[in-house]
Design an enzyme around this catalytic site. Structure first.
Site, short mmCIF file in Angstrom:
data_model
loop_
_atom_site.label_atom_id
_atom_site.label_comp_id
_atom_site.label_asym_id
_atom_site.label_seq_id
_atom_site.Cartn_x
_atom_site.Cartn_y
_atom_site.Cartn_z
N GLY B 328 43.21 34.95 35.00
CA GLY B 328 43.51 34.38 36.30
C GLY B 328 43.30 35.42 37.39
O GLY B 328 42.43 36.31 37.29
N SER B 329 44.15 35.37 38.39
CA SER B 329 43.94 36.22 39.56
C SER B 329 44.20 37.70 39.29
O SER B 329 43.86 38.54 40.11
CB SER B 329 44.83 35.77 40.71
OG SER B 329 44.50 34.43 41.04
N THR B 330 44.80 38.03 38.14
CA THR B 330 44.95 39.46 37.85
C THR B 330 43.59 40.11 37.64
O THR B 330 43.47 41.33 37.60
CB THR B 330 45.80 39.70 36.57
OG1 THR B 330 45.16 39.05 35.48
CG2 THR B 330 47.21 39.14 36.74
N PHE B 331 42.56 39.28 37.54
CA PHE B 331 41.20 39.78 37.36
C PHE B 331 40.62 40.29 38.69
O PHE B 331 39.66 41.05 38.70
CB PHE B 331 40.33 38.63 36.82
CG PHE B 331 39.11 39.06 36.07
CD1 PHE B 331 39.17 40.01 35.06
CD2 PHE B 331 37.87 38.49 36.34
CE1 PHE B 331 38.05 40.39 34.35
CE2 PHE B 331 36.74 38.86 35.63
CZ PHE B 331 36.83 39.81 34.63
N LYS B 332 41.23 39.82 39.80
CA LYS B 332 40.63 40.09 41.12
C LYS B 332 40.54 41.58 41.47
O LYS B 332 39.50 42.02 41.99
CB LYS B 332 41.38 39.30 42.19
CG LYS B 332 41.06 37.80 42.12
CD LYS B 332 41.94 36.98 43.05
CE LYS B 332 41.63 35.50 42.93
NZ LYS B 332 42.65 34.68 43.60
#
Lengths: 367, 631
Positions: B328-332
């Protein structure tokens, strides 16, 4: 003073009068060795075996005092009584460990087959003595019946060990009485031919014992265990043995019945080939002395009796040592004069006493 | 018969004596035969029988060494041994096992389940092994048995060491467990040429550290030459070679931290991995729910096994290593770093976010209706703007993304010292060609790249990969191999074999770029999606929230409360602190936890509070009930 000093000497002279010194000496040597072995195999039984010996020696002395002529009177009643008891066992006997061997008299239990071990040679010797003048075919047949009926009863109980001993005792008498070689050969080959038939009459456990002997490794933890372990005990003893008290097979309980039927394995393990040879020599000398007594016996009765007693000793010793070293099937035969146990010891020493009596009275008839 | 009317006594006597002489000869021959038999046994075959008597008498009994302890970084014991009496049967010394067990049950308590287990052990057992019918006998049972021992040849009471995990389920997935040696273990033992050393060993590490460090923990078996009697009872010891106890494992794990982390999860499912960024040492390894490893030590009973195995919560699965989740957004932050490193973006470069991104006729939505307006890199991370990353992914292309993420450890095993780690999925055209069979499925579509940018799509990483990558950012680009064991201590020699920090690779990130990312992640916790969870923190923590879709809603808007619990989004959070000199980096995943800000970030807060400040929280991290604005 001389009166008092003479009395104990006189007393001793009378006590020793019927005793055959060479025979007793040999037996005492054997017994000393036996006690040494027992004190390793089962020291807690030593005292009780010494007591058994005392009783047995007393019985020997008493038997030695009876003249052979007197013994003849016992022959028929003892035999018939024994036969009756065997019949009673067959019908009313107590069953123990799958065999009907004991007769419960209420106050005690007796094993009548034991009586036959002495009654049989006595009876046959008496019978041949009685028919000494003319031994015809029917006499031989009668002798065969006298022998085979009780043997069959004992074998049926089943007690193969005792049956073999009684049969052997009877056969010795018949052989010594002079059954012709032709008949002997006929019986021998006839017996050989009927072996398969005999196999059919054996109990399962008896057949198993024979099969086990042929291949003990087939069931090393069950039926083969005794033979394997005792053979290991014998073999591991080597020439000189492991030393008194050092037998591992003995002391770690690998040996069954190490103080009774398998005591010879203890001898073999702890004293080696040397100990075994000592035993063989002692037995040979004892049996030799007994055969000498038989050879010099005055009457047919005493000759036959002495000869057959000598051969009973031999049979005991041979069957036991053969069984322990794995060449004969396991049957309940003790090592004579060595195994722990009162009954057998008393029976054996009564035999010795009879021999001594026969020896003592060897000249009386001729005189 | 020959007529014998006239008897001739002399002739008869002579005949009798002839026969006696024959008999005498016969006796001598028979005795000579016996003598030959004795000679055969005692002289010719003596050596063989002597050996057999010795074999009868002497048993070589292996003495199993004490298994090494497992100790946390502060000296707290995680696995030890205790001694207890077991009742054991030597099956090869017993003719009728059933009858024997029947008789034994009159002396000690033997239940049908004990029999069942014994039967099972018997089927799996090696030859001449003694097998337990009962373990943990009471003193009274021991006394009763000893008094009647003579009745039971081949049965013995033995004092044995049992493995014990004093903290129960705590850190179970890291520790693993031991169980009785089975065929697979035997194959492992053989492969390692350790048969001699394992002759008397009955237990073997089955999972976790117990499995990975089995040979270090086991130690060196000793041997006793024991004299035994026919019943198999030991009579005395003839010779003894003492065993050498197994080595202790001293872990990088902090038991208290682990405790705080597990407690923070409460009854929620998920995983947490906390790493020391400067070494790769694992501070906490959580997979919830866990199980009590003590259940396995003496052979797990069928009911317990069934319960563990069939539970929908899958307590036996180590989620930290084996669960692969979209980040999810922890990939950003990683995407942002990729953009900087590849020169695709500058920190100041801003996009205008209308709230969606259209590609090839398909509309990719941002969670915030109407969009975030003008978004630069800092804002894209702090507010977790999806549109920024849709565009970025499209600009970079899948190959460049994969080429950047691969070296960060995404999609490959981290090499942690526990077996059975999953690889996860680093999506790329090459991966797709390998993964699928049909040609139309094997093709990579440009549209698939778009959602990769926000950590969705084919992305699937294990929590430990996420933690490792986070730690790499925290450490300035050094990717360490995560490890649980700090050093192995040989307690005989006292020698310590440290597990050296092992940089798998040093990534040449520009410090300026890293600073941008770090600053943005600090912003997340100060003014962004993590701000609520980190309100009032006495340290500066860098973080990033994330939410991973479990269930794709066609067109409709995701509403947390209206979706079945198991289909709710997974909540994620990554963090490291203190931001300037990180001492801890972590990744948290709460299965079906909804927004990362809501359920994952508070867990991270409690862990960081404890590790950096020593604060022990009261209970499970409270879920923030208000719906996160964005993620």
């Amino acid at each position: 003073m001389t009166e008092l000093a003479l009395r104990p000497r006189e007393w001793w002279r009378r006590l020793a009068a019927p005793i055959d010194a060479p025979l007793l000496l040999l037996l005492l040597l054997l017994i000393a060795f036996a006690l040494l072995v027992l004190s390793s195999a089962s020291p807690e039984r030593l005292a009780s075996q010494v007591f058994n010996l005392a009783v047995a020696l007393l019985a020997m002395r008493l038997a030695a005092q009876l003249p052979p002529q007197r013994l003849m009177y016992f022959a028929l009643p003892l035999y018939l009584g024994g036969l009756l008891l065997l019949l009673a066992v067959a019908f009313f006997g107590d069953v123990s460990k799958g065999a009907r061997r004991w007769l419960n008299l209420g106050f005690m239990r007796i094993q009548p087959s034991e009586v036959m071990k002495i009654a049989m040679p006595l009876m046959l010797a008496w019978y041949f003595q009685k028919h000494e003048a003319l031994l015809r075919l029917r006499d031989w047949l009668a002798a065969a019946c006298i022998l085979l009926v009780p043997v069959a009863l004992i074998a049926r109980q089943p007690d193969l060990g005792t049956a073999v001993l009684v049969l052997a005792a009877g056969c010795f008498v018949i052989f010594l009485a002079g059954l012709s070689w032709k008949v002997l050969a006929l019986l021998f080959f006839g017996g050989l031919a009927s072996l398969p038939l005999a196999w059919g009459f054996l109990h399962d456990y008896q057949r198993q014992r024979i099969l086990t002997l042929l291949n003990p490794e087939a069931d090393p933890l069950g039926r083969g265990f005794h033979i394997i372990q005792s053979t290991i005990a014998v073999g591991s003893g080597g020439v000189l043995g492991k030393g008194w008290g050092n037998g591992t097979q003995t002391h770690l309980e690998f040996l069954p019945e190490r103080h009774t039927d398998f005591i010879f394995a203890v001898v073999s393990e702890e004293f080696g080939l040397l100990g075994n040879s000592l035993l063989l020599v002692l037995y040979a000398l004892i049996i030799g002395r007994c055969l000498m007594i038989a050879a010099n016996a005055p009457t047919l009765f005493s000759r036959l009796l002495a000869g057959s007693i000598a051969l009973i000793f031999f049979t005991y010793a041979f069957v036991n040592m053969g069984m322990v070293s794995g060449i004969l099937p396991v049957v309940g035969v003790p090592l004579p004069f060595v195994s722990y146990g009162g009954t057998a010891l008393v029976t054996l020493f009564i035999g010795v006493g009879i021999l001594m009596s026969i020896h003592k009275h060897r000249m009386l008839v001729q005189k | 018969m020959r007529p014998a009317e006239f008897r001739n006594p002399a002739q008869e006597l002579e005949r009798f004596q002839r026969r006696l002489a024959l008999v005498g000869a016969f006796v001598l021959v028979a005795f000579f035969l016996l003598f030959l038999r004795f000679f055969w046994l005692q002289v010719v075959q003596h050596e063989s029988y002597r050996t057999r008597a010795e074999d009868n008498r002497i048993a070589l009994v292996p003495v199993v060494p004490n298994r090494g302890l497992i100790i946390d970084r502060n000296g707290a014991v995680l696995a030890n041994n205790y001694s207890a009496y077991t009742l054991e049967i030597m099956p090869d010394k017993v003719a009728d096992l059933d009858a024997l067990i029947d008789e034994l049950s009159g002396v000690v308590d033997i239940q049908p389940r004990h029999r069942k287990r014994f039967r099972k052990l018997l089927e799996e057992s090696r030859n001449f092994e003694s097998l337990p019918i009962r373990s943990r006998l009471s003193d009274e049972e021991v006394a009763r048995f000893i008094a009647q021992r003579f009745r039971f040849p081949g049965v013995e009471v033995k004092a044995r060491l049992f493995r014990h995990y004093p903290n129960g389920a705590l850190a179970a997935h890291a520790l693993g467990y031991i169980g009785r040696v089975n065929d697979r273990d035997l194959a492992t033992i053989e492969k390692n040429d350790a048969e001699d050393n394992y002759r008397g060993t009955e237990h073997f590490g089955k999972a976790g550290l117990e499995q990975k460090y089995e040979f270090a923990l086991h130690g060196q078996s000793g041997f006793e030459q024991v004299e035994v009697d026919a019943g198999g009872h030991a009579v005395r010891v003839l010779e003894r070679t003492p065993p050498a106890a197994g080595s202790n494992l001293v872990l990088t794990l902090d038991l208290k931290l682990q405790q705080v982390a597990e407690k923070a999860f409460g009854s929620r499912r998920g995983a947490l991995v906390a790493i020391e960024p400067s070494t790769g040492g694992i501070l906490a390894l959580v997979s919830m729910p866990a199980y009590d490893p003590n259940l396995f030590v003496d052979g797990i009973n069928p009911q317990d096994w069934e319960a563990l195995n069939s539970s929908a919560d899958k307590p036996l699965v180590n989620r930290a290593l084996n669960g692969a989740y979209p980040p999810g957004s922890t990939f950003k932050p990683f995407m942002a770093l990729a953009a900087l490193e590849t020169g695709r973006r500058t920190p100041q470069q801003a996009i205008s976010d209308p709230g969606f991104f259209t590609f090839g006729g398909h509309t990719f939505r941002d969670d915030k209706a109407g969009g975030h307006g003008l978004v630069d890199m800092y804002k894209s991370i702090v507010q977790s703007c999806d549109t920024y990353y849709y565009m970025l992914a499209n600009d970079m292309g899948i190959d460049a993304i994969a080429a950047f993420m691969g070296p960060l450890g995404f999609g490959s095993r981290t090499g942690i010292d526990i077996e059975g780690e999953s690889e996860g999925v680093l999506p790329s055209p090459a991966w797709k060609r390998k993964r699928f069979r049909k040609p139309e499925q094997q093709k990579w579509y440009a549209g698939e790249t778009i959602s990769i940018g926000i950590g969705q799509g084919y992305n699937a990483y294990t929590p430990i990969q996420l933690a490792q990558a986070t730690a790499a950012i925290a450490s300035g680009g050094v990717l360490y191999r995560p490890h649980l064991v700090k050093y192995v201590e040989n307690i005989v020699t006292g020698e310590r074999t440290p597990v050296e920090p092992q940089p798998l690779r040093v990534l040449p990130f520009k410090p300026a770029n890293l600073a941008v990312i770090r600053q943005a992640m600090v912003g997340v916790n100060r003014e962004g999606t993590g701000a609520r969870a980190f309100a009032g923190a006495e340290y500066v923590a860098a973080g990033k929230t994330g939410t991973a879709q479990v269930f794709s809603l066609k067109g409709g808007k995701y509403e947390h409360g209206r979706v079945h619990e198991r289909l709710r989004d997974h909540a994620l959070f990554i963090a490291f602190a203190p931001a300037e000199e990180p001492r801890i980096a972590l990744a948290v995943l709460v299965e079906n936890g909804g927004f990362g800000a809501q359920s994952a970030a508070p867990i991270a807060r409690q862990v960081l509070d404890y590790y950096l400040l020593g604060k022990v929280p009261g209970g499970a991290a409270a879920e923030d009930e208000e719906t996160g604005e964005d993620d």
